[in-house]
Design a protein around this motif. Structure first.
Motif, PDB file in Angstrom:
ATOM      1  N   PHE A 175       1.721   7.735   5.822  1.00  0.00           N
ATOM      2  CA  PHE A 175       1.514   6.926   6.948  1.00  0.00           C
ATOM      3  C   PHE A 175       2.736   6.085   7.203  1.00  0.00           C
ATOM      4  CE2 PHE A 175      -3.345   5.768   7.058  1.00  0.00           C
ATOM      5  CZ  PHE A 175      -3.665   7.352   7.099  1.00  0.00           C
ATOM      6  N   LEU A 176       3.945   6.909   7.562  1.00  0.00           N
ATOM      7  CA  LEU A 176       5.021   6.475   7.851  1.00  0.00           C
ATOM      8  C   LEU A 176       4.847   6.340   9.508  1.00  0.00           C
ATOM      9  CD1 LEU A 176       8.158   7.879   6.221  1.00  0.00           C
ATOM     10  CD2 LEU A 176       6.820   5.680   5.520  1.00  0.00           C
ATOM     11  N   MET A 177       5.601   5.337  10.107  1.00  0.00           N
ATOM     12  CA  MET A 177       5.612   5.393  11.582  1.00  0.00           C
ATOM     13  C   MET A 177       6.708   6.327  12.067  1.00  0.00           C
ATOM     14  SD  MET A 177       4.660   1.302  12.037  1.00  0.00           S
ATOM     15  CE  MET A 177       4.422   1.334  13.812  1.00  0.00           C
ATOM     16  N   LEU A 178       6.429   7.096  12.632  1.00  0.00           N
ATOM     17  CA  LEU A 178       7.409   8.341  12.916  1.00  0.00           C
ATOM     18  C   LEU A 178       8.340   8.026  13.795  1.00  0.00           C
ATOM     19  CD1 LEU A 178       4.715  11.181  12.389  1.00  0.00           C
ATOM     20  CD2 LEU A 178       6.343  10.247  10.688  1.00  0.00           C
ATOM     21  N   LYS A 226      -3.425   5.339  13.039  1.00  0.00           N
ATOM     22  CA  LYS A 226      -3.107   5.336  11.853  1.00  0.00           C
ATOM     23  C   LYS A 226      -1.783   4.146  11.731  1.00  0.00           C
ATOM     24  CE  LYS A 226      -4.202   9.565   9.899  1.00  0.00           C
ATOM     25  NZ  LYS A 226      -3.848  10.951   9.726  1.00  0.00           N
ATOM     26  N   ASP A 227      -1.061   4.412  12.553  1.00  0.00           N
ATOM     27  CA  ASP A 227       0.052   3.342  12.754  1.00  0.00           C
ATOM     28  C   ASP A 227      -0.628   1.871  12.628  1.00  0.00           C
ATOM     29  OD1 ASP A 227       1.398   5.672  13.027  1.00  0.00           O
ATOM     30  OD2 ASP A 227       2.806   4.841  14.463  1.00  0.00           O
ATOM     31  N   ASN A 245      11.024   1.491   8.865  1.00  0.00           N
ATOM     32  CA  ASN A 245       9.751   1.518   8.130  1.00  0.00           C
ATOM     33  C   ASN A 245       9.774   0.362   7.000  1.00  0.00           C
ATOM     34  OD1 ASN A 245       7.500   3.446   8.899  1.00  0.00           O
ATOM     35  ND2 ASN A 245       9.471   4.724   9.404  1.00  0.00           N
ATOM     36  N   PHE A 296      -0.236   5.454   0.906  1.00  0.00           N
ATOM     37  CA  PHE A 296      -1.283   6.023   1.076  1.00  0.00           C
ATOM     38  C   PHE A 296      -1.117   7.691   0.681  1.00  0.00           C
ATOM     39  CE2 PHE A 296      -1.672   2.498   3.905  1.00  0.00           C
ATOM     40  CZ  PHE A 296      -2.937   1.939   3.650  1.00  0.00           C
ATOM     41  N   SER A 331      -2.117  -3.151   7.454  1.00  0.00           N
ATOM     42  CA  SER A 331      -2.196  -3.032   5.808  1.00  0.00           C
ATOM     43  C   SER A 331      -0.847  -4.163   5.693  1.00  0.00           C
ATOM     44  CB  SER A 331      -2.228  -1.830   5.383  1.00  0.00           C
ATOM     45  OG  SER A 331      -0.860  -1.367   5.539  1.00  0.00           O
ATOM     46  N   MET A 332      -0.146  -4.030   6.311  1.00  0.00           N
ATOM     47  CA  MET A 332       1.268  -4.906   6.061  1.00  0.00           C
ATOM     48  C   MET A 332       1.195  -6.323   6.463  1.00  0.00           C
ATOM     49  SD  MET A 332       4.109  -2.525   7.745  1.00  0.00           S
ATOM     50  CE  MET A 332       4.392  -0.842   7.580  1.00  0.00           C
ATOM     51  N   VAL A 337      -8.208   4.527   7.630  1.00  0.00           N
ATOM     52  CA  VAL A 337      -7.780   4.764   6.725  1.00  0.00           C
ATOM     53  C   VAL A 337      -8.918   5.941   5.923  1.00  0.00           C
ATOM     54  CG1 VAL A 337      -6.840   4.700   4.184  1.00  0.00           C
ATOM     55  CG2 VAL A 337      -6.391   3.221   5.788  1.00  0.00           C
ATOM     56  N   ARG A 386       8.820   0.824   1.017  1.00  0.00           N
ATOM     57  CA  ARG A 386       8.075   0.090   2.097  1.00  0.00           C
ATOM     58  C   ARG A 386       6.714  -0.883   1.363  1.00  0.00           C
ATOM     59  NH1 ARG A 386       4.833   2.774   6.725  1.00  0.00           N
ATOM     60  NH2 ARG A 386       3.284   3.278   4.982  1.00  0.00           N
ATOM     61  N   ILE A 437      -1.699   0.841   9.406  1.00  0.00           N
ATOM     62  CA  ILE A 437      -0.419   0.583   8.515  1.00  0.00           C
ATOM     63  C   ILE A 437       0.105  -0.849   8.886  1.00  0.00           C
ATOM     64  CG2 ILE A 437       2.055   0.897   8.085  1.00  0.00           C
ATOM     65  CD1 ILE A 437       1.427   4.171   9.166  1.00  0.00           C
ATOM     66  N   LYS A 483      -2.170   6.432  17.969  1.00  0.00           N
ATOM     67  CA  LYS A 483      -1.862   5.497  16.984  1.00  0.00           C
ATOM     68  C   LYS A 483      -2.586   4.782  16.040  1.00  0.00           C
ATOM     69  CE  LYS A 483       2.525   6.402  18.550  1.00  0.00           C
ATOM     70  NZ  LYS A 483       3.405   7.136  17.791  1.00  0.00           N
ATOM     71  N   PHE A 507       0.693  -1.138   0.224  1.00  0.00           N
ATOM     72  CA  PHE A 507      -0.095   0.040  -0.204  1.00  0.00           C
ATOM     73  C   PHE A 507       0.699   1.176   0.130  1.00  0.00           C
ATOM     74  CE2 PHE A 507      -2.882  -3.147   1.815  1.00  0.00           C
ATOM     75  CZ  PHE A 507      -4.013  -2.669   1.211  1.00  0.00           C
TER      76      PHE A 507
END
Lengths: 236, 417
Positions: free
Chosen positions: A108-111, B308-309, A118, A104, B315-316, B412, A170, B312, B306, A102
């Motif tokens: 939507f990175l994990m900061l 959104k995390d 990542n 987006f 989704s992975m 999302v 990613r 993610i 979190k 995906f």
């Protein structure tokens, strides 16, 4: 050069993804909306598809259904020949990790994690490679998106364009058969948009992956292999 | 490191301040739990040592005599009988102490036995008179069943042993009567008055004993109390004191005398200590409860931040169980740190308070000590850890499961929560 088509599947060709008669309602009660009204779609490996249309026509909803992030109210989705639409959450989750990448709109990175971490995140879940091989592949992917020198920077230390390039790397991490991109350039300037799109399509072509992207950008859409316009929950 | 643990660790370090609240409460909860348990166990252990050192592990007294088990209520052959609750009669005292002592030496767990003759007398000093209890003992036997040798605070046992008119007085009794070692006093019993000399003064810390109990040599006590043969009870010491109830039951069956183990004799005090330990444990568990609430709050906040995390990760290919584990790992990491630091804090604080002098010169009454007594056991730490784990993990389960239930598509799309 793009072509607007109603059917893209030559008979006998192996499909990366196929959906038929997808229906999806969103909201509840009086606010319930029939977003998708029987959409059918097929994607071949190595092809780049653009789904275009006005806001609210159901593009993103279709993308999330194709990515198994959501379940249709009716219709079928098959990935790599396997019916997934009504399968259990664990099966759909495993399929996402194995077959789908995906990208987006808002990266939507994990900061809290570096660019390298990542990119390694999907690989670590899949667990097919050794830690050293994962790191090597992540380095390679980041180098291929032009971030070879910034692998250890946290998400917060990267620009918007760089973050989106990390998101592309990613998405490609587990070599999925399908890349789904929801407005991947929607939040970027022209230069970065072109760069991200080029990267996405080039890397996908090299690896024979099907890319399905939702976009409002006509320039981007025109550079795709196939464009599928949508309106009111149907392809037109 | 597993990916879930790795992610949990990073999420956690991003929320240091909020987690510090939970961590502090866990440290306090675990630490104080250990301190209170170590202190109550310490005082309880000291009390047990004191009572074992004064009254021994077991007492045998009162002969048991079987009586009829039922009584005809409607005349002979009426067929209507009243069952007696207990078919036993108690006959006070030990009739043949010598034979009983010999029989006791056959019991494997018995490490010493001493016959004691007890009687009420009046003690007269130049200062005042007081009713007390005389305990006639054979010193050599009695020091094997008590801690009398170590309880002497003035004078000597040798002096007592070598002098027929020698007596050992409790500290409180001596103070009240203004008697010191080598002072003389009179005992009045059964119409006779005899003069004795203070050979030694003991202190058990048990007020009722130190105030009322006076030891005489057995021969002199028999003469004073006019009891040439019998003993009031046998005081017994056991190698394994925890086995006292089983041994008592066995002895009662074999010897035909009632035997009372120390656990039964001191039941009320032991129950009080047990209640105190449980109460203090529950009280300090409030800190652990607060830690659980703080953890719930922090994790709920992280779930909100979190989402959104979470999308993610889902989704992975991260499963719902992975998301649950990520949040439970966060609680687990804080718990481990909290338990380790809390355990060290508890152990350190326990040691520190054992060095603190008690106010007003210490405690006397049921035992005598000038310092806090702590007895730190590994199970105090285990109990504290289990309490913390139970509370915090239960509190963490709710936000963790909530995070796992989030649908990535809704997140999302922006319609989650």
């Amino acid at each position: 050069m793009s072509a607007v088509v109603s059917s893209v599947v030559p008979s006998g060709e192996k499909l990366a993804l196929r959906c038929t008669g997808l229906h999806r309602y969103l909201g509840q009660g009086e606010g319930r909306v029939h977003v998708l009204r029987g959409v059918s779609f097929e994607a071949q490996p190595g092809q780049v598809y653009a789904i275009v249309g006005p806001s609210g026509c159901g593009k993103s909803t279709l993308l999330y259904l194709l990515g198994l992030l959501d379940q249709p109210d009716a219709g079928e989705i098959a990935i790599d020949g396997q019916l997934m639409s009504n399968s259990e959450d664990s099966v759909r989750t495993a399929a996402r990790g194995l077959h789908i990448g995906f990208v987006f709109q808002f990266h939507f990175l994990m900061l809290e994690f570096s660019a390298l971490e990542n990119v390694m995140m999907p690989m670590r879940k899949l667990g097919k490679l050794s830690p050293a091989a994962m790191a090597e592949r992540a380095h390679g992917l980041l180098a291929s998106v032009g971030l070879g020198e910034k692998t250890h920077r946290l998400g917060t230390q990267l620009s918007g364009g760089e973050q989106q390039r990390v998101a592309v790397a990613r998405a490609l991490a587990n070599q999925p058969a399908i890349i789904l991109a929801d407005e991947p350039t929607g939040n970027l300037d022209v230069k970065n948009s072109a760069m991200v799109f080029d990267l996405l399509t080039r890397l996908a072509k090299e690896n024979g992956q099907a890319v399905i992207l939702v976009t409002h950008n006509p320039e981007i859409a025109n550079r795709c292999d196939l464009v599928r316009p949508m309106r009111d929950g149907l392809f037109v | 490191m597993s990916p879930n643990l790795h992610i949990a660790f990073r999420f956690l370090t991003a929320k240091k301040r909020a987690m510090l609240m939970s961590l502090s409460c866990i440290i306090l909860g675990v630490g104080l739990f250990i301190v209170t348990q170590a202190a109550t166990t310490g005082f309880e252990g000291f009390f047990i040592r004191t009572i074992l050192g004064t009254d021994g592990a077991m007492r045998i007294q009162d002969k048991l005599q079987a009586t009829q088990g039922s009584m005809a209520a409607g005349g002979y052959n009426s067929g209507f009988e009243i069952e007696q609750k207990e078919n036993l009669k108690y006959i006070e005292g030990i009739e043949e102490p010598g034979r009983l002592l010999a029989a006791l030496s056959e019991f494997e767990n018995v490490s010493g036995a001493s016959a004691v003759l007890r009687g009420s007398v009046v003690i007269r000093s130049s200062f005042q008179n007081q009713s007390i209890q005389v305990f006639g003992i054979d010193l050599a036997a009695h020091v094997k069943v008590s801690d009398l040798g170590n309880q002497i605070v003035d004078g000597s046992l040798t002096s007592f042993r070598d002098s027929p008119s020698g007596a050992i007085l409790g500290r409180e009794m001596a103070n009240r009567l203004h008697l010191n070692v080598d002072d003389s006093f009179q005992l009045e019993a059964l119409g006779q008055v005899r003069r004795y000399r203070v050979s030694a003064i003991y202190e058990t810390g048990v007020s009722d004993i130190d105030r009322l109990r006076l030891y005489l040599n057995m021969i002199e006590a028999r003469s004073l109390l006019k009891e040439p043969i019998k003993a009031t009870f046998l005081q017994i010491n056991l190698a394994n004191k925890d086995r006292a109830p089983e041994d008592a039951a066995h002895m009662q069956q074999v010897l035909g005398y009632s035997a009372e183990p120390w656990q039964q004799r001191e039941k009320s005090w032991l129950s009080a200590f047990s209640a105190l330990r449980i109460t203090s444990g529950i009280t300090v568990s409030v800190f652990t409860l607060i830690a659980g609430l703080a953890m719930f709050n922090t994790l709920a906040m992280i779930v909100l931040e979190k989402t959104k995390d979470i999308a993610i990760l889902r989704s992975m290919g991260y499963e719902r169980a992975d998301i649950t584990r990520i949040f439970l790992w966060q609680a687990g990491i804080v718990l481990v740190i909290g338990i380790v630091i809390g355990g060290a804090f508890g152990a350190g604080a326990s040691y520190a308070i054992s060095r603190v002098p008690l106010p007003h010169g210490g405690i006397t009454g049921i035992f005598a000590t000038k310092y806090f007594i702590v007895d730190l056991r590994y199970w105090h730490i285990v109990q504290a850890a289990i309490t913390a784990i139970f509370t915090v993990m239960i509190a963490s389960l709710v936000p963790a499961r909530r995070a796992a239930r989030l649908e990535p598509g809704d997140i999302v799309r922006g319609t989650a929560l």
